[in-house]
Design an enzyme around this catalytic site. Structure first.
Site, PDB file in Angstrom:
ATOM      1  N   LYS A 147     -46.628 -15.479 -19.574  1.00  0.00           N
ATOM      2  CA  LYS A 147     -46.245 -15.510 -18.151  1.00  0.00           C
ATOM      3  C   LYS A 147     -46.708 -16.848 -17.571  1.00  0.00           C
ATOM      4  O   LYS A 147     -47.711 -17.400 -18.014  1.00  0.00           O
ATOM      5  CB  LYS A 147     -46.918 -14.356 -17.389  1.00  0.00           C
ATOM      6  CG  LYS A 147     -46.602 -12.952 -17.933  1.00  0.00           C
ATOM      7  CD  LYS A 147     -45.259 -12.415 -17.475  1.00  0.00           C
ATOM      8  CE  LYS A 147     -44.991 -11.045 -18.044  1.00  0.00           C
ATOM      9  NZ  LYS A 147     -43.691 -10.503 -17.673  1.00  0.00           N
ATOM     10  N   LYS A 149     -42.810 -15.698 -16.459  1.00  0.00           N
ATOM     11  CA  LYS A 149     -41.675 -15.387 -17.346  1.00  0.00           C
ATOM     12  C   LYS A 149     -40.955 -16.658 -17.772  1.00  0.00           C
ATOM     13  O   LYS A 149     -40.541 -16.802 -18.918  1.00  0.00           O
ATOM     14  CB  LYS A 149     -40.657 -14.512 -16.582  1.00  0.00           C
ATOM     15  CG  LYS A 149     -41.005 -13.086 -16.392  1.00  0.00           C
ATOM     16  CD  LYS A 149     -39.874 -12.395 -15.599  1.00  0.00           C
ATOM     17  CE  LYS A 149     -40.198 -10.950 -15.352  1.00  0.00           C
ATOM     18  NZ  LYS A 149     -39.758 -10.084 -16.465  1.00  0.00           N
ATOM     19  N   LYS A 173     -45.428 -12.367 -27.329  1.00  0.00           N
ATOM     20  CA  LYS A 173     -43.972 -12.420 -27.343  1.00  0.00           C
ATOM     21  C   LYS A 173     -43.468 -13.274 -26.181  1.00  0.00           C
ATOM     22  O   LYS A 173     -44.180 -13.494 -25.198  1.00  0.00           O
ATOM     23  CB  LYS A 173     -43.379 -11.013 -27.273  1.00  0.00           C
ATOM     24  CG  LYS A 173     -43.656 -10.266 -26.000  1.00  0.00           C
ATOM     25  CD  LYS A 173     -43.029  -8.863 -25.991  1.00  0.00           C
ATOM     26  CE  LYS A 173     -41.594  -8.899 -25.543  1.00  0.00           C
ATOM     27  NZ  LYS A 173     -41.388  -9.329 -24.156  1.00  0.00           N
ATOM     28  N   ASP A 175     -40.901 -13.695 -22.966  1.00  0.00           N
ATOM     29  CA  ASP A 175     -40.397 -12.721 -22.006  1.00  0.00           C
ATOM     30  C   ASP A 175     -38.893 -12.517 -22.237  1.00  0.00           C
ATOM     31  O   ASP A 175     -38.241 -13.354 -22.869  1.00  0.00           O
ATOM     32  CB  ASP A 175     -40.676 -13.159 -20.561  1.00  0.00           C
ATOM     33  CG  ASP A 175     -41.238 -11.978 -19.758  1.00  0.00           C
ATOM     34  OD1 ASP A 175     -42.100 -12.175 -18.886  1.00  0.00           O
ATOM     35  OD2 ASP A 175     -40.830 -10.829 -20.047  1.00  0.00           O
ATOM     36  N   GLU A 176     -38.374 -11.422 -21.665  1.00  0.00           N
ATOM     37  CA  GLU A 176     -36.991 -11.028 -22.029  1.00  0.00           C
ATOM     38  C   GLU A 176     -35.948 -12.041 -21.570  1.00  0.00           C
ATOM     39  O   GLU A 176     -34.859 -12.099 -22.144  1.00  0.00           O
ATOM     40  CB  GLU A 176     -36.653  -9.646 -21.452  1.00  0.00           C
ATOM     41  CG  GLU A 176     -36.531  -9.557 -19.955  1.00  0.00           C
ATOM     42  CD  GLU A 176     -37.872  -9.474 -19.264  1.00  0.00           C
ATOM     43  OE1 GLU A 176     -38.899  -9.294 -19.958  1.00  0.00           O
ATOM     44  OE2 GLU A 176     -37.907  -9.607 -18.033  1.00  0.00           O
ATOM     45  N   HIS A 263     -36.426  -5.418 -27.144  1.00  0.00           N
ATOM     46  CA  HIS A 263     -36.675  -5.298 -25.711  1.00  0.00           C
ATOM     47  C   HIS A 263     -35.453  -4.604 -25.109  1.00  0.00           C
ATOM     48  O   HIS A 263     -34.339  -4.819 -25.565  1.00  0.00           O
ATOM     49  CB  HIS A 263     -36.894  -6.685 -25.092  1.00  0.00           C
ATOM     50  CG  HIS A 263     -37.459  -6.626 -23.706  1.00  0.00           C
ATOM     51  ND1 HIS A 263     -36.726  -6.218 -22.625  1.00  0.00           N
ATOM     52  CD2 HIS A 263     -38.706  -6.885 -23.239  1.00  0.00           C
ATOM     53  CE1 HIS A 263     -37.489  -6.237 -21.537  1.00  0.00           C
ATOM     54  NE2 HIS A 263     -38.692  -6.632 -21.875  1.00  0.00           N
ATOM     55  N   LYS A 304     -45.936   0.224 -14.585  1.00  0.00           N
ATOM     56  CA  LYS A 304     -45.130  -0.014 -13.365  1.00  0.00           C
ATOM     57  C   LYS A 304     -43.713   0.551 -13.456  1.00  0.00           C
ATOM     58  O   LYS A 304     -42.985   0.594 -12.457  1.00  0.00           O
ATOM     59  CB  LYS A 304     -45.064  -1.509 -13.067  1.00  0.00           C
ATOM     60  CG  LYS A 304     -44.167  -2.321 -14.012  1.00  0.00           C
ATOM     61  CD  LYS A 304     -44.254  -3.822 -13.730  1.00  0.00           C
ATOM     62  CE  LYS A 304     -43.339  -4.625 -14.653  1.00  0.00           C
ATOM     63  NZ  LYS A 304     -43.554  -6.079 -14.547  1.00  0.00           N
TER      64      LYS A 304
HETATM   65  C1  CAP Z   1     -44.062  -6.653 -18.604  1.00  0.00           C
HETATM   66  C2  CAP Z   1     -42.683  -7.220 -18.893  1.00  0.00           C
HETATM   67  C3  CAP Z   1     -41.823  -6.257 -19.673  1.00  0.00           C
HETATM   68  C4  CAP Z   1     -41.468  -4.992 -18.989  1.00  0.00           C
HETATM   69  C5  CAP Z   1     -40.549  -4.229 -19.901  1.00  0.00           C
HETATM   70  C6  CAP Z   1     -41.962  -7.600 -17.626  1.00  0.00           C
HETATM   71  O1  CAP Z   1     -44.783  -7.602 -17.879  1.00  0.00           O
HETATM   72  O2  CAP Z   1     -42.789  -8.388 -19.674  1.00  0.00           O
HETATM   73  O3  CAP Z   1     -40.599  -6.957 -19.937  1.00  0.00           O
HETATM   74  O4  CAP Z   1     -42.560  -4.241 -18.718  1.00  0.00           O
HETATM   75  O5  CAP Z   1     -40.424  -2.937 -19.400  1.00  0.00           O
HETATM   76  O6  CAP Z   1     -41.231  -8.606 -17.724  1.00  0.00           O
HETATM   77  O7  CAP Z   1     -42.090  -6.882 -16.644  1.00  0.00           O
HETATM   78  P1  CAP Z   1     -46.123  -7.084 -17.130  1.00  0.00           P
HETATM   79  P2  CAP Z   1     -40.120  -1.755 -20.436  1.00  0.00           P
HETATM   80  O8  CAP Z   1     -47.094  -6.638 -18.198  1.00  0.00           O
HETATM   81  O9  CAP Z   1     -46.619  -8.289 -16.377  1.00  0.00           O
HETATM   82  O10 CAP Z   1     -45.729  -5.960 -16.249  1.00  0.00           O
HETATM   83  O11 CAP Z   1     -41.137  -1.908 -21.519  1.00  0.00           O
HETATM   84  O12 CAP Z   1     -40.254  -0.508 -19.617  1.00  0.00           O
HETATM   85  O13 CAP Z   1     -38.728  -1.996 -20.927  1.00  0.00           O
HETATM   86 MG    MG Z   2     -40.784  -8.959 -19.643  1.00  0.00          MG
END
Ligand code: CAP
Ligand code: MG
Length: 409
Positions: A147, A149, A173, A175-176, A263, A304
């Site tokens: 982070k 992201k 990893k 981020d998406e 993801h 969250k």
């Molecule tokens: C978490 C995260 C994940 C989501 C995925 C985000 O970051 O990297 O992609 O939690 O959700 O971008 O929010 P944080 P899920 O740890 O800062 O929240 O696993 O429900 O698909």
């Molecule tokens: Mg993410």
């Protein structure tokens, strides 16, 4: 055509779907069931002069169980092309959601026959294979997402990864939504981050994992995965929903010597509504057949994202229960987690999970390395049956994390 036969006993050659069907006003449930059964297989809105007795005999599905609005339909496996997930879903999860006959329609579960299951590659590594790569046998694998992201350049990205591994995390990893933007090109990021991984492994004596995001058009995904493999990586990550079922099949069937982390960004557009869509359990089963090794499934309401404990545990079970000879899939918990989340997370989901902390590492008052240490400390203390408060007495980084975020009940 009437597709309902409550005396029918499905056989080993049936693909079974469970739906929650709400008929539109003025429609009987049975009418809606027939419309859904027909449109998802051999029928349409009217009878057909071209229909043949052979087709009805061999390919007609049967609605065999009605329990309130929950309906189970058995589809002869001959309706589907083995090994072709888009084909299967275009039938049983295709036009039906748009039909006027239903005011709500959700596919809540799916059961694939062995022939269909065996026509897919399935996971290459599974939980045991990933644990072997990580060198971690019992506790949850703990990881982070770099982070912010987006926005870091590849050197800054690699440095955050290094501090995360040095602090004690197993996994880092992308981020998406980080792929290969101008500010952080894919090859440069992978090369620099794998350099930092090697440095962290040498300094800690522990195996470390980097999961670069190869999400892209399918041919480009293959090119990027090949680059990771040639660069000595062990994992790739991919956004399975936005890449599509065909793209994920293409990636898996290239059979790289790389574990695939799935993801699920965008899944909630399909899975969250209780009125329309498919359940995350259905998606989880399809991705297991296609062959991902790790899949995000939620945090059982600890983090969250929405998703009750029961729902998440149901999905978790779908990833590990026996499905022909398929390997299992590592459940991934992520989203809003911090060190204080670990006891309830393990209590609810067990220790055979990958737990990921983005803000819960990089938001630590003393920075990334301390945040990583706090997560590792929380995981190790919990696995020893020691409360976080007690463990924090001798582990400063954990104490600082608890002070900032508290501990979740
Ligand atoms: C978490 C995260 C994940 C989501 C995925 C985000 O970051 O990297 O992609 O939690 O959700 O971008 O929010 P944080 P899920 O740890 O800062 O929240 O696993 O429900 O698909
Ligand atoms: Mg993410």
């Amino acid at each position: 055509m009437d597709y309902i036969d409550l005396s029918y006993k499905p056989g080993k050659k049936d693909l079974i779907c469970e739906f929650y069907i709400t008929p539109s006003s003025g429609k009987e449930l049975k009418e809606a069931i027939n419309d859904v059964s027909g449109e998802s297989s051999i029928g349409t809105w009217t009878d057909l002069s071209t229909m043949k007795p052979r087709i009805v005999k061999e390919l007609k599905p049967t609605a065999f169980e009605i329990n309130g609005n929950y309906v189970k339909i058995a589809y002869p496996e001959a309706l589907f092309e083995p090994g072709n997930m888009p084909c299967i879903l275009s039938s049983v999860a295709g036009n039906i959601f748009g039909m006027k006959t239903v005011s709500a329609l959700r596919m809540t579960d799916v059961f694939f026959p062995e022939k269909i299951i065996d026509s897919f590659m399935g996971p290459k590594f599974g939980i045991a294979g990933v644990r072997k790569i990580a060198g971690v046998s019992k506790r949850p694998l703990v990881g982070t997402i770099v982070k912010p992201k987006l926005g870091l350049n590849y050197e800054e990205h690699a440095q955050v990864a290094y501090e995360s591994w040095s602090g004690g995390l197993d996994v880092v990893k992308d981020d998406e939504n980080l792929t290969s933007q101008d500010f952080n090109p894919f090859e440069k990021r992978v090369t620099e981050t794998l350099k930092m991984l090697a440095k962290a492994e040498n300094e800690t004596g522990e195996k470390k994992i980097y999961m670069p995001n190869v999400t892209a058009e399918s041919n480009e995904m293959l090119r990027r995965a090949k680059f990771v493999e040639k660069s000595g990586g062990t994992h790739i990550m991919v956004d399975v929903v936005t890449c599509g079922f065909s793209g994920i099949q293409t990636l898996r069937e290239a059979d790289f010597n790389l574990a695939i982390h799935a993801h699920r960004a965008m899944h909630a557009a399909l899975t969250r509504s209780k009125d329309f869509g498919v359940s995350m359990k259905v998606l989880a089963k399809t991705y297991r057949l296609i062959g991902v090794d790790q899949l995000h499934i939620g945090t059982a309401h600890v983090g969250k994202m929405e998703g009750s404990a029961k729902e998440v545990l149901d999905i978790e079970n779908s990833l590990i229960e026996k499905m022909s000879d398929l390997k299992n899939v590592f459940p991934v918990a992520s989203g809003g987690l911090h060190p204080g989340s670990i006891p309830p997370l393990i209590e609810r989901m067990g220790a055979n999970i990958i737990a990921q902390f983005g803000g819960g590492v990089h938001g630590h008052p003393k920075g990334t390395k301390a945040g990583a240490a706090a997560v590792r400390q929380a995981a190790e203390g919990t696995m020893q049956g020691i409360t976080l408060e007690e463990y924090a007495e001798t582990h400063r980084e954990l104490a600082e994390a608890l002070k900032k975020w508290g501990d979740k009940k």
